[in-house]
Design a protein around this motif. Structure first.
Motif, short mmCIF file in Angstrom:
data_model
loop_
_atom_site.label_atom_id
_atom_site.label_comp_id
_atom_site.label_asym_id
_atom_site.label_seq_id
_atom_site.Cartn_x
_atom_site.Cartn_y
_atom_site.Cartn_z
N LEU A 84 0.84 -1.20 0.00
CA LEU A 84 0.00 0.00 0.00
C LEU A 84 0.87 1.25 0.00
O LEU A 84 2.06 1.17 0.29
CB LEU A 84 -0.98 -0.01 1.18
CG LEU A 84 -0.50 0.37 2.58
CD1 LEU A 84 -1.66 0.42 3.53
CD2 LEU A 84 0.54 -0.57 3.08
N GLU A 93 -0.63 5.91 3.45
CA GLU A 93 -1.82 5.28 4.03
C GLU A 93 -1.49 4.20 5.05
O GLU A 93 -2.38 3.52 5.57
CB GLU A 93 -2.66 4.67 2.90
CG GLU A 93 -3.12 5.70 1.89
CD GLU A 93 -3.93 5.06 0.77
OE1 GLU A 93 -4.09 3.82 0.80
OE2 GLU A 93 -4.38 5.79 -0.12
N SER A 148 -3.07 4.84 8.45
CA SER A 148 -4.52 5.01 8.46
C SER A 148 -5.26 3.84 7.83
O SER A 148 -6.35 3.50 8.27
CB SER A 148 -4.88 6.30 7.74
OG SER A 148 -4.27 6.32 6.46
N ARG A 149 -4.66 3.22 6.79
CA ARG A 149 -5.49 2.27 6.05
C ARG A 149 -4.91 0.86 5.93
O ARG A 149 -5.39 0.08 5.10
CB ARG A 149 -5.76 2.82 4.65
CG ARG A 149 -6.43 4.18 4.71
CD ARG A 149 -6.94 4.63 3.39
NE ARG A 149 -7.90 3.70 2.80
CZ ARG A 149 -8.58 3.96 1.69
NH1 ARG A 149 -8.41 5.12 1.09
NH2 ARG A 149 -9.42 3.09 1.18
N ARG A 199 -4.06 -1.27 -4.18
CA ARG A 199 -3.55 -1.79 -2.91
C ARG A 199 -3.77 -3.29 -2.89
O ARG A 199 -4.77 -3.78 -3.37
CB ARG A 199 -4.28 -1.15 -1.74
CG ARG A 199 -4.00 0.33 -1.57
CD ARG A 199 -4.69 0.82 -0.32
NE ARG A 199 -6.13 0.83 -0.50
CZ ARG A 199 -6.84 1.93 -0.78
NH1 ARG A 199 -6.23 3.09 -0.87
NH2 ARG A 199 -8.13 1.87 -0.94
#
Ligand SMILES: Nc1ncnc2c1ncn2[C@@H]1O[C@H](COP(=O)(O)OP(=O)(O)OP(=O)(O)O)[C@@H](O)[C@H]1O
Ligand code: SF4
Ligand SMILES: [Mg+2]
Lengths: 255, 611
Positions: B520, B524, B527-528, B596
């Protein structure tokens, strides 16, 4: 637990004219029952200071005091050290139990029970006493090294980069253990690391070493919130923002 | 340990030497009991006869059977050789360990004495002692023993000094363990192997030397006899009865050889296994024509006998990309990098669906030139990457000479220019220095400078800053970022430190047990991230905002062992979300619309819902 004090400590290697002054007039106090974190770049003299405290490096000047008394240079030292590399700090030919038992005072009555208690303290089962270091993971070895350092209730523990040879997933476990033991037993610890975030996590007081000298020291929050020395500021900048090209016009150009 | 010793018996040489040594030792004990009568029975009717069916090696001047005498002489010959070795070993051990026991100054004196004694030829020393102690077995014994001692002392000194410097010895000293206990518990057991090997070889040499002294009349005196004396007696009549001299001669050679070979075999099995040295290949210029898809890796696998540490890794990079690989040690990060630069050890097997760099298929042919010119590799330890005996400038220049055909002066100019490019102050002066005169950070920059001698399209950096502290690390990282921005060079950065990768790279590949488990954008990451391992990794590392009053999050259990992977998801034994499906089937790496990728059955459970 007692207070450890470095009083104008100097360590010089080599001849007087050539050679290097690894530690240069260091004054530092580790109050009883607190953790003092020592940060600094490699070669700044952190390890040498630690080794001088336990008598592994010769003092060229100054004194190292425990509650005002000079630290005994022979026999059982009231100070213990935990080393960076868990692979070279345990004798490969001795069981972990034997390594721990060896560090117990001679008059200890029930050595096996004491070893089991120490293993339990660092979160290992008593059966681990019969195993050889080769059968253990890095984190387990470092716990054994901690248990050995705690054998015989030392006054002060010096931890020199004890997590830097460990994987991140294991580093957390060892740091938790250090923090937990310190709180439960009120240990006095000099915690050395080049990793500011790690030092911040475990320390009450922060000291910054640069080229053999302590350039700044004080309560951890205060030093981090309001650094006075330019090197400390460099250090703080380095752990913060992302690295971009052209960033910070290379102020560290000095070799 | 015991298994390693047993390994000696598995090699044909070791097994035969061991059998021979055992046979000689048994003979030494049994022969005098069985054949003393035969060896002493005089037969005046058969004096000085040649070999016959009755007397295999003939008879001597008193008509005694020479073969029986050779057998019986085994005992004295072996005993004397072993005794001489024992004296040598004991004296050698005392001298060799003295520096650890006595003070620093006395230790230095002992070392100097040993060094002088070692320089003396052994046999000469023995002759000298033989004169002092007088002619006879006892004199010869001490002479040989003392001749063995210096070399053994020196070996003991060097091996013990190495072990005495290790941390566990320091730890024992700090704990108040006495000098003798340190020596016997910590130092000697860990140097025993080379010492035993050496003593075995010394025993073989002592056997030969003793035979020599006896032969010369300086050793065993009549009426006792060893092989050397028998040899001396037989030699007088060698043209008439060669067997009389041959029998003891063969015995000496066989026995000497047996001990020596046994020692060699021990040495080979117990010999220090040196860690694998990673080869470093350097770079020079020549940009390739086509670079639409600079690096493509598909289903990359690296296998060694019995393990497959990289199990199907795939990713692609374009010019100027910065991709980071993170993961625990043993997760296959470095092997992936080494496979890309074709530096995997001979014993490893690299397979891939696709492996292309600048349009060339790396699976076919060595591509030395392409890799040598367009790919730069930076390793963790810059000290071992440089030749310590060569000036930095020369080492950089060598690369340009080899790959670009520059002249020496031009190459050196370029080296100085590159050192300047990696911001080494006073590059001209520094170029003339040796690697040890550089600090760690400077060495690492010089290493990067070496990669820049040409103009690489890709820099592969394997833990380039792990050995450095934060401020120096920062400088090296921003240097890499600069190079990348200036020349559109791609960077593949490998690190166990998530923070470093996050700071430098655009994209992060998270590896676990030989596979990419998540891919990714680094922006991010916090956060992700959806894979439980990625999230655990992030939580486990303290940063400057970590709450000091709470314990750090930890990942339970141990990192996966590539040799014993569980079925199903390799992370399942440590994963809080693991269920039956996870332990049954390994999830594939699936891409979403934004590119991703994640390999987890439960990647869609929102982060907030998790415990
Ligand atoms: N036995 C020695 N002989 C000569 N110089 C030494 C010796 N030990 C240390 N030094 C020098 O002393 C200085 C400080 O070294 P020290 O290892 O204490 O630093 P450090 O801050 O602990 O570094 P790191 O973080 O890399 O461990 C260095 O310049 C080093 O080269
Ligand atoms: S697949 Fe299952 S075990 Fe593996 S990481 Fe995802 S939830 Fe955990
Ligand atoms: Mg250090």
């Amino acid at each position: 637990m007692r207070e450890l004090r470095f009083d104008d400590v100097t360590v010089h290697f080599g001849s007087r004219r050539r050679g290097v002054t690894a530690v240069d007039g260091v004054d530092l106090t580790v109050p009883a029952g607190t953790v003092v974190g020592l940060v600094g770049e490699s070669g700044s003299g952190k390890s040498t200071l630690a080794r001088a405290a336990v008598g592994l490096a010769p003092l060229s000047g100054g004194r190292i005091l425990l509650d005002g008394e000079p630290v005994p240079r022979r026999g059982r030292r009231p100070l213990r050290m935990v080393f960076q590399d868990p692979y070279s700090s345990l004798n490969p030919r001795m069981t972990t139990g034997a390594s721990i038992a060896e560090a117990l005072p001679r008059r200890t009555a029930d050595r096996r029970a004491e070893v089991a208690r120490l293993l339990d303290l660092v979160g290992l089962a008593a059966e681990q006493a019969g195993r050889y270091p080769g059968e253990l993971s890095g984190g387990q070895r470092q716990r054994i090294a901690l248990a050995r350092a705690l054998a015989g209730e030392p006054e002060v523990i010096i931890a020199d980069e004890i997590t830097s040879a460990l994987d991140v997933s294991i580093q957390g476990t060892v740091l938790n253990l250090v923090r937990d033991l310190q709180r439960r037993m009120g240990l006095t610890i000099l915690f050395i690391s080049h990793d500011l975030a790690v030092v911040r996590y475990v320390s009450d007081v922060l000291a910054v070493m640069y080229r053999g000298r302590i350039v700044e020291s004080g309560p951890a929050e205060q030093v981090l919130a309001d650094p006075q020395d330019p090197y400390t500021r460099d250090l703080l900048d380095a752990v913060a923002a992302p690295v971009h090209s052209g960033h910070q016009a290379d102020r560290g150009r000095n070799p | 340990m015991a298994r390693r010793w047993a390994g000696v018996l598995r090699s044909p040489l070791g097994a035969s030497a061991a059998v021979l040594v055992a046979a000689i030792l048994v003979l030494a004990v049994l022969a005098p009991l069985l054949w003393t009568d035969a060896a002493t029975a005089t037969d005046t009717a058969r004096i000085s006869q040649g070999a016959s069916a009755e007397h295999w090696a003939g008879t001597d001047s008193l008509g005694r059977d020479i073969f029986a005498r050779v057998l019986v002489a085994t005992s004295l010959s072996v005993r004397l050789a072993l005794a001489a070795t024992a004296i040598g070993v004991v004296v050698g051990l005392l001298l060799g360990t003295a520096p650890l026991l006595v003070g620093r100054r006395a230790g230095r004196l002992v070392t100097a004495v040993v060094n002088i004694a070692v320089a003396f030829p052994g046999l000469l020393l023995a002759l000298f002692f033989a004169v002092i102690f007088g002619v006879g077995a006892t004199g010869a014994l001490f002479a040989l023993g003392l001749a063995i001692a210096p070399a053994f002392a020196r070996l003991t000194q060097t091996t013990t000094a190495r072990v005495a410097g290790l941390d566990y010895v320091a730890a024992a000293r700090i704990a108040g363990v006495g000098r003798f206990r340190v020596l016997f518990r910590h130092v000697l057991p860990n140097v025993a192997e080379p010492l035993v090997v050496n003593a075995t070889v010394a025993a073989g040499s002592a056997l030969l030397a003793f035979a020599g002294l006896s032969f010369l009349g300086l050793g065993v005196q009549p009426p006792d006899y060893d092989w050397g004396r028998l040899l001396g007696e037989g030699l007088g009549a060698i043209y008439l009865h060669p067997a009389a001299a041959l029998a003891p001669g063969v015995a000496v050679v066989l026995a000497g050889l047996a001990f020596n070979l046994f020692g060699e075999a021990l040495a080979k099995v117990l010999g220090e296994r040196r860690p694998l040295e990673r080869p470093v290949r350097r770079t020079a210029a020549e940009p390739a024509p086509d670079d639409s898809a600079m690096l493509v890796v598909e289903d990359l696998r690296v296998a060694f006998p019995g393990v497959e540490p990289v199990r199907g890794v795939g990713f692609a990079m374009d010019r100027g990309d910065a991709v980071g690989i993170v993961g625990e040690s043993g997760s296959g990060k470095s092997l992936t990098a080494l496979a890309v630069s074709r530096l995997v050890d001979e014993s490893g097997e690299v397979r891939a669906e696709r492996l292309s760099f600048l349009g060339a298929d790396l699976r076919a042919g060595p591509h030395r030139r392409l890799l040598g010119t367009s790919l730069a590799m930076v390793f963790q330890d810059p000290m071992t990457s440089f030749n310590p005996t060569m000036r930095i400038g020369r080492q950089l220049a060598e690369v340009a000479c080899e790959h670009q055909g520059l002249g020496r002066a031009a190459a050196l100019d370029r080296a100085v220019d590159r050192l300047d490019a990696v911001r080494i102050p006073e590059p001209a002066r520094r170029a003339a220095q040796y690697p040890h005169e550089f600090s760690g950070g400077m060495r690492q920059r010089a290493m990067i400078g070496m990669g820049l001698m040409g103009s690489p399209a890709l820099i592969v950096a394997d833990e380039p800053t792990t050995a450095l502290d934060v401020t120096v690390q920062r400088r090296v990282l921003s240097l890499l970022a600069d190079i990348r921005a200036a020349d559109d060079v791609a960077l593949l950065l490998i690190s166990h430190d998530v923070t470093v990768v996050e700071q430098v790279c655009d994209r992060v590949l998270v590896m676990y047990a030989g596979r990419i488990v998540e891919d990714l954008p680094s922006a991010e990451l916090r956060s992700r991230a959806r894979h439980p391992y990625t999230r655990a990794l992030l939580a486990a590392v303290p940063d400057m905002t970590t709450d000091r009053s709470l314990p750090l999050a930890v990942i339970p259990g141990r990192p996966a062992d590539p040799a014993h992977l569980p079925t199903g998801c390799a992370f399942a034994p440590r994963c809080p979300l693991a269920d039956e499906r996870c332990t049954a089937t390994e999830p594939d790496l699936v891409a979403d619309d934004a590119g991703r990728r994640v390999a987890c059955w439960h990647a869609d459970i929102p982060v907030e819902v998790r415990a």
